[in-house]
Write a protein that holds these residues in place. Sequence first.
Motif, mmCIF file in Angstrom:
data_model
loop_
_atom_site.group_PDB
_atom_site.id
_atom_site.type_symbol
_atom_site.label_atom_id
_atom_site.label_comp_id
_atom_site.label_asym_id
_atom_site.label_seq_id
_atom_site.Cartn_x
_atom_site.Cartn_y
_atom_site.Cartn_z
ATOM 1 N N ILE A 1 0.841 -1.205 0.000
ATOM 2 C CA ILE A 1 0.000 0.000 0.000
ATOM 3 C C ILE A 1 0.873 1.251 0.000
ATOM 4 C CG2 ILE A 1 -1.801 1.242 1.256
ATOM 5 C CD1 ILE A 1 -2.326 -1.522 2.681
ATOM 6 N N LEU A 2 1.878 1.239 0.911
ATOM 7 C CA LEU A 2 2.750 2.402 1.027
ATOM 8 C C LEU A 2 3.522 2.626 -0.267
ATOM 9 C CD1 LEU A 2 3.545 4.522 3.102
ATOM 10 C CD2 LEU A 2 5.441 3.074 3.783
ATOM 11 N N ALA A 3 3.966 1.512 -0.869
ATOM 12 C CA ALA A 3 4.724 1.623 -2.114
ATOM 13 C C ALA A 3 3.860 2.268 -3.178
ATOM 14 C CB ALA A 3 5.191 0.253 -2.566
ATOM 15 N N LYS A 4 2.587 1.886 -3.212
ATOM 16 C CA LYS A 4 1.681 2.438 -4.215
ATOM 17 C C LYS A 4 1.494 3.935 -3.985
ATOM 18 C CE LYS A 4 -2.163 1.144 -6.935
ATOM 19 N NZ LYS A 4 -3.564 1.376 -6.811
ATOM 20 N N PHE A 5 1.316 4.289 -2.709
ATOM 21 C CA PHE A 5 1.147 5.699 -2.358
ATOM 22 C C PHE A 5 2.385 6.493 -2.772
ATOM 23 C CE2 PHE A 5 2.029 9.001 0.860
ATOM 24 C CZ PHE A 5 0.996 9.856 0.551
ATOM 25 N N ALA A 6 3.562 5.952 -2.419
ATOM 26 C CA ALA A 6 4.801 6.685 -2.695
ATOM 27 C C ALA A 6 5.047 6.808 -4.186
ATOM 28 C CB ALA A 6 5.985 5.996 -2.030
ATOM 29 N N SER A 7 4.625 5.816 -4.963
ATOM 30 C CA SER A 7 4.920 5.890 -6.391
ATOM 31 C C SER A 7 4.041 6.915 -7.081
ATOM 32 C CB SER A 7 4.780 4.515 -7.051
ATOM 33 O OG SER A 7 3.448 4.102 -6.975
ATOM 34 N N GLY A 8 3.010 7.404 -6.389
ATOM 35 C CA GLY A 8 2.202 8.489 -6.940
ATOM 36 C C GLY A 8 2.907 9.830 -6.839
ATOM 37 N N PHE A 9 4.002 9.865 -6.053
ATOM 38 C CA PHE A 9 4.770 11.101 -5.930
ATOM 39 C C PHE A 9 5.646 11.270 -7.161
ATOM 40 C CE2 PHE A 9 4.830 13.317 -1.763
ATOM 41 C CZ PHE A 9 3.721 12.707 -1.235
ATOM 42 N N ALA A 10 5.384 12.323 -7.917
ATOM 43 C CA ALA A 10 6.147 12.586 -9.132
ATOM 44 C C ALA A 10 6.911 13.904 -8.941
ATOM 45 C CB ALA A 10 5.186 12.645 -10.312
ATOM 46 N N PRO A 11 7.683 14.331 -9.927
ATOM 47 C CA PRO A 11 8.480 15.551 -9.757
ATOM 48 C C PRO A 11 7.761 16.754 -9.145
ATOM 49 C CG PRO A 11 9.120 14.473 -11.758
ATOM 50 C CD PRO A 11 7.991 13.660 -11.198
ATOM 51 N N PRO A 12 6.526 17.091 -9.535
ATOM 52 C CA PRO A 12 5.922 18.273 -8.903
ATOM 53 C C PRO A 12 5.795 18.111 -7.382
ATOM 54 C CG PRO A 12 4.607 17.546 -10.774
ATOM 55 C CD PRO A 12 5.674 16.519 -10.580
ATOM 56 N N GLU A 13 5.424 16.909 -6.943
ATOM 57 C CA GLU A 13 5.271 16.674 -5.507
ATOM 58 C C GLU A 13 6.617 16.771 -4.793
ATOM 59 O OE1 GLU A 13 3.770 14.664 -7.792
ATOM 60 O OE2 GLU A 13 1.740 15.395 -7.454
ATOM 61 N N TYR A 14 7.645 16.185 -5.413
ATOM 62 C CA TYR A 14 8.973 16.252 -4.793
ATOM 63 C C TYR A 14 9.443 17.693 -4.656
ATOM 64 C CZ TYR A 14 10.076 11.272 -4.735
ATOM 65 O OH TYR A 14 10.103 9.944 -4.436
ATOM 66 N N ALA A 15 9.214 18.477 -5.703
ATOM 67 C CA ALA A 15 9.666 19.868 -5.662
ATOM 68 C C ALA A 15 8.972 20.613 -4.524
ATOM 69 C CB ALA A 15 9.395 20.548 -7.002
ATOM 70 N N MET A 16 7.652 20.412 -4.392
ATOM 71 C CA MET A 16 6.914 21.116 -3.344
ATOM 72 C C MET A 16 7.315 20.621 -1.955
ATOM 73 S SD MET A 16 5.279 23.550 -4.415
ATOM 74 C CE MET A 16 6.362 23.878 -5.770
ATOM 75 N N LEU A 17 7.594 19.318 -1.871
ATOM 76 C CA LEU A 17 8.015 18.741 -0.598
ATOM 77 C C LEU A 17 9.382 19.306 -0.188
ATOM 78 C CD1 LEU A 17 6.648 16.711 1.225
ATOM 79 C CD2 LEU A 17 8.047 14.926 0.219
ATOM 80 N N ALA A 18 10.236 19.528 -1.183
ATOM 81 C CA ALA A 18 11.556 20.094 -0.883
ATOM 82 C C ALA A 18 11.406 21.512 -0.347
ATOM 83 C CB ALA A 18 12.434 20.083 -2.134
ATOM 84 N N VAL A 19 10.425 22.254 -0.900
ATOM 85 C CA VAL A 19 10.181 23.605 -0.388
ATOM 86 C C VAL A 19 9.748 23.520 1.075
ATOM 87 C CG1 VAL A 19 8.730 25.652 -0.610
ATOM 88 C CG2 VAL A 19 9.622 24.539 -2.651
ATOM 89 N N THR A 20 8.858 22.561 1.370
ATOM 90 C CA THR A 20 8.445 22.374 2.762
ATOM 91 C C THR A 20 9.668 22.052 3.624
ATOM 92 O OG1 THR A 20 6.528 21.291 1.786
ATOM 93 C CG2 THR A 20 6.674 21.268 4.183
ATOM 94 N N GLY A 21 10.570 21.237 3.051
ATOM 95 C CA GLY A 21 11.760 20.841 3.794
ATOM 96 C C GLY A 21 12.622 22.028 4.176
ATOM 97 N N LEU A 22 12.598 23.077 3.338
ATOM 98 C CA LEU A 22 13.411 24.251 3.648
ATOM 99 C C LEU A 22 12.985 24.888 4.967
ATOM 100 C CD1 LEU A 22 13.708 25.938 0.130
ATOM 101 C CD2 LEU A 22 15.436 24.664 1.352
ATOM 102 N N PHE A 23 11.702 24.680 5.323
ATOM 103 C CA PHE A 23 11.241 25.254 6.588
ATOM 104 C C PHE A 23 11.920 24.608 7.779
ATOM 105 C CE2 PHE A 23 7.987 26.795 3.839
ATOM 106 C CZ PHE A 23 7.826 28.073 4.323
ATOM 107 N N ALA A 24 12.334 23.343 7.579
ATOM 108 C CA ALA A 24 13.063 22.678 8.656
ATOM 109 C C ALA A 24 14.290 23.504 9.014
ATOM 110 C CB ALA A 24 13.465 21.271 8.231
ATOM 111 N N ILE A 25 14.922 24.110 7.990
ATOM 112 C CA ILE A 25 16.107 24.925 8.248
ATOM 113 C C ILE A 25 15.760 26.034 9.234
ATOM 114 C CG2 ILE A 25 17.771 26.524 7.240
ATOM 115 C CD1 ILE A 25 17.573 25.002 4.646
ATOM 116 N N ALA A 26 14.637 26.711 8.931
ATOM 117 C CA ALA A 26 14.247 27.818 9.787
ATOM 118 C C ALA A 26 14.001 27.341 11.219
ATOM 119 C CB ALA A 26 12.997 28.481 9.223
ATOM 120 N N LEU A 27 13.369 26.171 11.333
ATOM 121 C CA LEU A 27 13.014 25.686 12.667
ATOM 122 C C LEU A 27 14.219 25.233 13.478
ATOM 123 C CD1 LEU A 27 9.729 23.819 11.894
ATOM 124 C CD2 LEU A 27 10.024 25.441 13.749
#
Lengths: 333, 160, 502
Positions: C133-159
């Motif tokens: 199930i998890l593999a199926k969910f993760a494989s739905g993540f394509a470049p647009p999702e990764y890019a947006m997730l990386a932006v979210t990740g930048l907030f970790a820097i601030a925190l």
Amino acid sequence: MKLLRSMRTVVAAAAIVTLSAGASVAEFPERTIELIHPWGPGNAMSVSQLIAKAMGEELGVDMPVISTPGAAGTKGQKTAMSRPADGYTVFDGYVAPLVLQPILGNADWTYSDFKPLHSAVSNAFAIGGRVDETRWSNFEEMMEYGKEHPGELRYSSGSRNNLPHMVIAKVLQSYGVVAQNIPYTQDGNAVKDLKSGVLDFSFINVGNYIQDKPAFNIMLVLSELPGAKASYDGAPSIADLDIDLGLSGLAPMGWTWWIVHEDTPDDVTEKLRTAMEAAMERPDVREAIAKVGFVPLEWDHTQYDEVVGPVLDQLSAMGNALKWEEEELKKLR
Amino acid sequence: MTSRTLTLLVTAFFAIIVGIVFQQIHTSMHEQGIASGGPYDNAAAYPRAVAIVIAGLVIVQILMEILSGHQEKIGLEPQALKRAVGLLFVFALYLGCLQWLGYHLTTTPMVFAVMYICGARQIGKMLLAAIVMSFGFAFVFERFLNVVLPGGIFRLNIPW
Amino acid sequence: MLFESLLAGFQLFLTPMAIGLTFIGILIGLLVGAMPGLGPLMGIILLLPVAIGLPPVAAMGFLIAIFVGGSCGGSISAILLRIPGTPLAAATLFDGYPMAQKGRAADAIGIAISSSAIGGLIGGVVLIAASPILAKFASGFAPPEYAMLAVTGLFAIALISGGSLIKGLISGCFGLLLATIGTDEFSTGYRFTFGSHHMLNGFHIVAVVVGLFAISEMAHQIIGNDLLKKPDIKVERPGFGSLLKTLRHWGNLLRSSGIGVFFGALPGAGGVISSFSAYAIAKAAAKPGEKYGEGAEGGVVATESANNATVGGTLVPSLALGIPGDASSAMLLGALLILGFVPGPILFEQEPQFVGGIFLVYMASNIFLLIAGILATPFFVYVLRIPKFYLIPIILILCSIGTFALQASVFDLMVMFGFGLVGILFRATNYPLAPIVIGIILGPILENNLRRALLISREGYWIFLDRPVSATLVCVNVLLISGALVYAFRTRRKVFARREEA
């Protein structure tokens, strides 16, 4: 007293070092031999580790594989070339850094600047799509669709300007189809995005294919060798096309031929050749290579020129396919 | 040394970094033809954006420091500073000679020198420790992990 | 089906060889992890030739155990020496080192090991129960999702940047910039390589991390005055009590392990992002009494449970889809293939007992990690009692050999030294070092997926809003940005108000 004791240790250590330095002249190999591998960790590296292990067993020393990825393999090639030509550095001579990059003008060596040991493995590619695709069911239909929708199709050849890209661009050029290549860092991810519908088609290697055969519609095997066709369970290959791409033998495939520096002493080279030949003949090695989806090769060093030469000629002849694709894409924008 | 000197130093560092980004975009990347175009061809857009953000943030940071008018003296004894500089010098020298003379000729002197900088003066004990450390680690890494340490121009490699 | 395959796997796992090698793998993993330079990936690469000659389950047990042990080992040097043994442990530094400074070194290591083991086990449960199930969910993540997730990740820097937000952001951007050095995979052009072939793949992240943290730390240590004395540190007896202390943070454990599994299951994300995100969220969710950054147990729990849960997570796409989650699991996949097992959906159908065996060795390695780690803690802590004049050269040699071994490259050592100097400058001016690490990791994910998404898109930036998951992430990012701006504005006003009062 303490000083005396430590001095003695120094002398002893120095003796060991000098002795070993003297011995290196007498007997090759007396220490670990390194194989410089031009890609990052993955299946290709595991295959090289497998052969290196067997070859090391033949030589009686360990043969670790050093992964030095970068610039389509040229970093590894340059790294290996900067090492002493003493036989303790073997190059994993993949076609991309050895033949393709010089053709593209990114490197100033040719394959004949090196001494061959033995051919290692080859790896065939295919163009694959999804089985649930509704717009087409085979390669010809996809090409028709592509012609009607110029610049619409999205595909991946792994990375830009690599061997699969060159071959796919050549095929597309022959059909007059312009499509956008999407580079990926890890080839597994391109396959994932093909499956989830983000890409329209992708290069599929045998390793990807055997992992999930029912998920792929293999539309075109990029090799005219019967063995390659068989790896994809008889899917259509470039030999079945009406057009002639001018590609045969190893030219449209990924392969590696292990080589050493040109100045490596002949007796050392000979020992390495014998060991690699013996390793490549071992049934356990051949079997393990095949399990990863690679094909163990049988050519020895005497056949280097006659096998690699035509690859260079054929790839040089189709060098304009990549340029053509770039220019057509620019026109569409 | 005051905190203002350090601020100046770090600002200069970032200024150089940002400068290099723009210099490279206008020379090397421009020549390669990767400084313009769409996402397929333009390799310069992203580093340029990041460099601009850095420049902006550094300016804000400097303004804040100037506005706060805060300045403190950094008390570092000359002896301690000497030790730190000595350590870095010895280590740089070591790394510089590694390729040339090889691991086995350079490591023992480096260890010995670092101990000396630390203030140790029992020559025999230090020498023994230096030899045990450098050859002990070489043995473990070369024998068990197949690492081939730099041999230098003399090709000194111990076949354990 | 699941239960049966586990039961069948027992036969393959319950051999003295498989159990013994899994245990040895944990010890090797802890060692390569703790030493600056080498990490789990190098451990797996160096020992793969040994493994491929072994029976399949024993071989995979050995390699997976190195992965598990190596993902935890880095915390030991982070806690004791303020040197993360691997980039994975860069966030463990925040609270692990202050804990050790307060005389709680053994406790901190005990908690790090217990959290790693429990995080790993939670990851394993997810792996066993939800792989497809998890593999199926993760494989739905394509470049647009990764890019947006990386932006979210930048907030970790601030925190995580503690003292100064702006300095943290500058460090993070510096990391993003460092990641652009080398060959650009889209244009195939060279960026900032200055004509040197050494630079064609950029700087090796491990060389950068060792330089930033270890070399600068050695310079810092040598400034101290107690170089010749045997440090008089009272070390309390560690024990399985730290397991209880860890379990008290059960909420944090579950949350951080969940984060770890999630990022593990996303191919290409990996342990560093997991541990930083888990730390950032744990810090944001902390009670007022918990002082994160000054030796809070929760900080160690968060990072260590997250990065070991990631190991379980990465095995999800690796086994279920044949897509490696990171470089270490790419090597594991290579080993699997050589051993004659093709990872992917077919593996689960055709070789259920082998899959069961892999699940079991993974679970066993986490249990062994707990046992071996806790028993070995006194030996680790002994490091603190070595006089500095011995310790400093030992660490310098280890850094040099460990960094050299990555690619047999002296250039990497120069990089290490150069970043040692950068580390000293940053420390002296209170610029945090950890955001550089997360910047280097996030950089390529952000840039490449952004460009990839735009290439895939037929209507420009709309691709980020056309896809539901990506659109959700865009909203999250917008909320986070506006939240951060409002927060920054308010604190600023408060500070000024306070200053006026004074």
